[in-house]
Design a protein around this motif. Structure first.
Motif, short mmCIF file in Angstrom:
data_model
loop_
_atom_site.label_atom_id
_atom_site.label_comp_id
_atom_site.label_asym_id
_atom_site.label_seq_id
_atom_site.Cartn_x
_atom_site.Cartn_y
_atom_site.Cartn_z
N THR A 1 -4.55 -0.30 -4.75
CA THR A 1 -3.45 -0.43 -3.81
C THR A 1 -2.34 -1.22 -4.49
N GLY B 1 0.77 -1.23 0.00
CA GLY B 1 0.00 0.00 0.00
C GLY B 1 0.80 1.28 0.00
N GLU C 1 -5.76 2.75 2.61
CA GLU C 1 -6.61 2.71 1.42
C GLU C 1 -8.09 2.81 1.78
N ALA D 1 -8.73 -1.67 -4.54
CA ALA D 1 -8.73 -1.60 -3.07
C ALA D 1 -10.08 -2.03 -2.52
#
Length: 174
Positions: free
Chosen positions: A150, A131, A142, A174
Motif C-alpha cells: 500500500t 492506499g 488493500e 499491506a
C-alpha cells in the motif's frame, strides 16, 4: 551577530469536524512545535460519509478487538484545543479565505474541493492520500483485494489550473 527569524508560514486548516484521527492531531502538534508556522484559519467542509457507515463501524470494532494497536493512529480525538479559537469559514467563502493571504492550506477533509482551494494559498493545498482507493477508509481496499503493498503520500495541488505534485510517498507491506 543576530540572526533574523523568518516570517512564519501562514497555514490554513481544512477539516470536516474537530473530531479527527489521532494522526491528524499529532501532525498539527508537530507543525506547531517547529515554531516556523502559525495556524491562521479553519475552513469547515461537509463531512465524508464512508467512515460513518454501519459496515465500516462494524469492521473497525472487530479489527480493534482482534488486532489492538497502541497507539491507534485512527482513534478519533479532538483538535479543538489546537485550532478551535481560530477564525472559521465555510468552503464556499472563497473571497474571504483569500483575504487571509495564506502560504499553505492543509486539507484533512475531503479532497474534492482541492482544485478550488489551490489558488487560495501561495504554496497551494497539501493533502494526504492513503492506499489505492481514497474513498475507502485506509487499508480497507488493500485487505479486500489482498494487495501486497500500500502507499501513503503527501501531495500538493498548486496554481490555476491546478497541478498535482507528490511531496512525499512511502510504500509499505499491506
Amino acid at each position: 551577530m543576530q540572526i533574523n527569524n523568518p516570517n512564519p508560514i501562514r497555514v490554513g486548516i481544512i477539516i470536516n469536524s474537530f473530531a479527527q484521527p489521532s494522526w491528524v492531531r499529532r501532525s498539527l502538534e508537530k507543525v506547531l512545535a517547529t515554531h516556523l508556522s502559525t495556524f491562521e484559519l479553519v475552513i469547515k467542509v461537509a463531512k465524508e460519509n464512508a467512515q460513518d457507515s454501519f459496515l465500516y463501524k462494524l469492521y473497525k470494532r472487530v479489527d480493534r478487538s482482534v488486532f489492538a494497536a497502541t497507539p491507534d493512529a485512527l482513534e478519533v480525538v479532538s483538535i479543538e484545543d489546537l485550532v478551535g479559537s481560530l477564525p472559521s469559514l465555510s468552503a464556499d467563502e472563497l473571497d474571504q479565505i483569500k483575504e487571509f493571504r495564506l502560504d499553505v492550506l492543509l486539507n484533512f477533509g475531503p479532497t474534492e474541493l482541492n482544485s478550488q482551494f489551490a489558488p487560495l494559498a501561495r504554496y497551494g493545498v497539501w493533502f494526504h492520500k492513503f492506499g489505492v482507493n481514497e474513498k475507502a477508509p485506509p487499508g480497507v481496499s488493500e485487505v479486500l483485494t489482498e494487495a501486497r503493498f500500500t502507499t501513503s503520500s503527501v501531495r500538493c495541488l498548486l496554481g490555476a489550473p491546478a497541478t498535482e505534485k507528490i511531496i512525499y510517498e512511502s510504500v509499505t507491506p499491506a
